[in-house]
Design an enzyme around this catalytic site. Structure first.
Site, PDB file in Angstrom:
ATOM      1  N   ARG A 232      -0.338   1.579 -11.534  1.00 25.09           N
ATOM      2  CA  ARG A 232       0.037   1.105 -10.181  1.00 25.09           C
ATOM      3  C   ARG A 232       1.093   2.448  -9.498  1.00 25.09           C
ATOM      4  O   ARG A 232       1.711   2.627 -10.390  1.00 25.09           O
ATOM      5  CB  ARG A 232       0.505  -0.343 -10.167  1.00 25.09           C
ATOM      6  CG  ARG A 232      -0.521  -1.431 -10.290  1.00 25.09           C
ATOM      7  CD  ARG A 232      -1.210  -1.494  -9.095  1.00 25.09           C
ATOM      8  NE  ARG A 232      -2.066  -2.553  -9.049  1.00 25.09           N
ATOM      9  CZ  ARG A 232      -3.379  -2.533  -9.520  1.00 25.09           C
ATOM     10  NH1 ARG A 232      -4.018  -1.376 -10.108  1.00 25.09           N
ATOM     11  NH2 ARG A 232      -4.054  -3.651  -9.472  1.00 25.09           N
ATOM     12  N   GLU A 260       1.963   3.237  -0.707  1.00 26.21           N
ATOM     13  CA  GLU A 260       0.440   3.288  -0.802  1.00 26.21           C
ATOM     14  C   GLU A 260      -0.066   2.399   0.252  1.00 26.21           C
ATOM     15  O   GLU A 260       0.301   1.121   0.504  1.00 26.21           O
ATOM     16  CB  GLU A 260       0.041   2.947  -2.060  1.00 26.21           C
ATOM     17  CG  GLU A 260      -1.474   3.071  -2.226  1.00 26.21           C
ATOM     18  CD  GLU A 260      -1.987   2.746  -3.602  1.00 26.21           C
ATOM     19  OE1 GLU A 260      -3.177   1.732  -3.650  1.00 26.21           O
ATOM     20  OE2 GLU A 260      -1.542   3.319  -4.727  1.00 26.21           O
ATOM     21  N   HIS A 279      -6.512   5.744  -4.847  1.00 31.86           N
ATOM     22  CA  HIS A 279      -6.659   4.590  -5.576  1.00 31.86           C
ATOM     23  C   HIS A 279      -7.908   4.034  -5.630  1.00 31.86           C
ATOM     24  O   HIS A 279      -8.461   3.027  -5.037  1.00 31.86           O
ATOM     25  CB  HIS A 279      -5.869   3.392  -4.902  1.00 31.86           C
ATOM     26  CG  HIS A 279      -5.401   2.468  -5.866  1.00 31.86           C
ATOM     27  ND1 HIS A 279      -4.358   1.333  -5.672  1.00 31.86           N
ATOM     28  CD2 HIS A 279      -6.064   1.901  -6.976  1.00 31.86           C
ATOM     29  CE1 HIS A 279      -4.508   0.527  -6.775  1.00 31.86           C
ATOM     30  NE2 HIS A 279      -5.419   0.515  -7.468  1.00 31.86           N
TER      31      HIS A 279
END
Length: 316
Positions: A232, A260, A279
């Site tokens: 993450r 993000e 991602h």
């Protein structure tokens, strides 16, 4: 008795799902849209829509008074944790262990190989019609450190096996023994980082791992090492990483960033020695069939009164 099950796929698209007529379950389709499919108070089994923001994932939770199970379709649970405080005691939270290991490990290896072998430079060279020959680093004979040795970390090591790495070391929250060898505790990082040519981060986002890859962590990495993050974004201190990248001392391959999505104009986009993917570790063709198999199996266990798989916590 409430029997609603909220699913992010239409029920007739999930093979092996317990039949509504046999179980009394009412399957409701909700993929995070503005309108709820039914009264949230009647939901007993909530499958969190995939790849939706936290505010969407947790939006129905305060009204889910009858809820017994929250099932994510992600390996991490950080996007639903803010909503758990609204739930009654005894609600089981399950993650999607078994769904994302293969595709996330595949991307971790792809990012590692692409970065080491200079693939981004070759793509740019093709655009410029430049023949960029020369010697480039190989994964063979490199020392790799996997930080976060759960099911995804183990799957990454599976895929490293044919590449003739000199060494693979493993780190998790606590020490343990595996068939492959020792898993070191986080406390051993200062002695392990200077030996690693490639550091792959695959830990879940928790209070312990948030900011784990900070200035001190990065300073312990050897000159020329590659950092690969498929965990993450907030596991890595972006400011500290930028400092190291801009110095040219290390390189990085990132499937996740903080912030993000990475906004236009952010300095990480153009930092030297960085490869960024948006991602996509889990969002592949492997996701949907594996996710549907998980849901069919979990709901079969639920209606049969059997223990559920992948229970991460139970609300208190």
């Amino acid at each position: 008795m409430t029997t609603d099950v909220w699913l992010p796929f239409p029920a007739d698209e999930i093979a092996g799902l317990p039949g509504a007529s046999d179980t009394g379950l009412n399957y409701r389709f909700w993929d995070g849209g503005p309108e709820f499919p039914a009264d949230p108070a009647d939901c007993v089994f909530y499958v969190v829509p995939y790849m939706k923001a936290t505010e969407i994932a947790v939006r129905p939770l305060p009204a889910m008074a009858s809820l017994r199970v929250v099932q994510t379709l992600t390996a991490g649970i950080d996007h639903v944790e803010p909503g758990l405080k609204f739930l009654a005691p005894g609600v089981r939270l399950c993650n999607a262990k078994g769904v994302h290991e293969a595709s996330t490990a595949e991307l971790a290896l792809a990012l590692t190989l692409a970065s080491l072998r200079g693939i981004p430079g070759f793509v740019e060279g093709q655009r410029q019609e430049e023949w960029r020959s020369g010697f480039y680093p190989a994964l063979a004979d490199k020392s790799v450190l996997i930080v976060g040795y759960g099911s995804i970390g183990s799957a990454i090591e599976d895929r490293l096996a044919p590449f003739e790495c000199a060494r693979v070391a493993r780190v998790a929250r606590s020490a343990r023994a595996t068939e492959r060898g020792r898993v070191h505790p986080l406390a051993d990082l200062p002695s392990l980082l200077p030996e690693a040519d490639v550091v792959v981060v695959s830990t879940p986002l928790t209070d312990t791992s948030r900011g784990l890859v900070n200035a001190d962590f990065l300073a312990h990495m050897k000159d020329g090492a590659l950092l690969v993050n498929v965990a993450r974004g907030p596991v890595v201190d972006t400011k500290a990483l930028l400092t190291e990248l801009e110095s040219g001392r290390i390189t990085a391959a990132l499937d996740v960033t903080d912030p993000e999505p990475l906004p236009a104009g952010h300095p990480l986009w153009h930092a030297p020695g960085v490869l960024i993917s948006p991602h996509v570790g889990g969002s592949t063709s492997a996701f949907e069939p594996r996710a549907k198999r998980l849901l069919a199996a979990q709901l079969t266990r639920y209606v049969s009164g059997e223990p559920l798989d992948n229970v991460v916590l139970t609300t208190q």
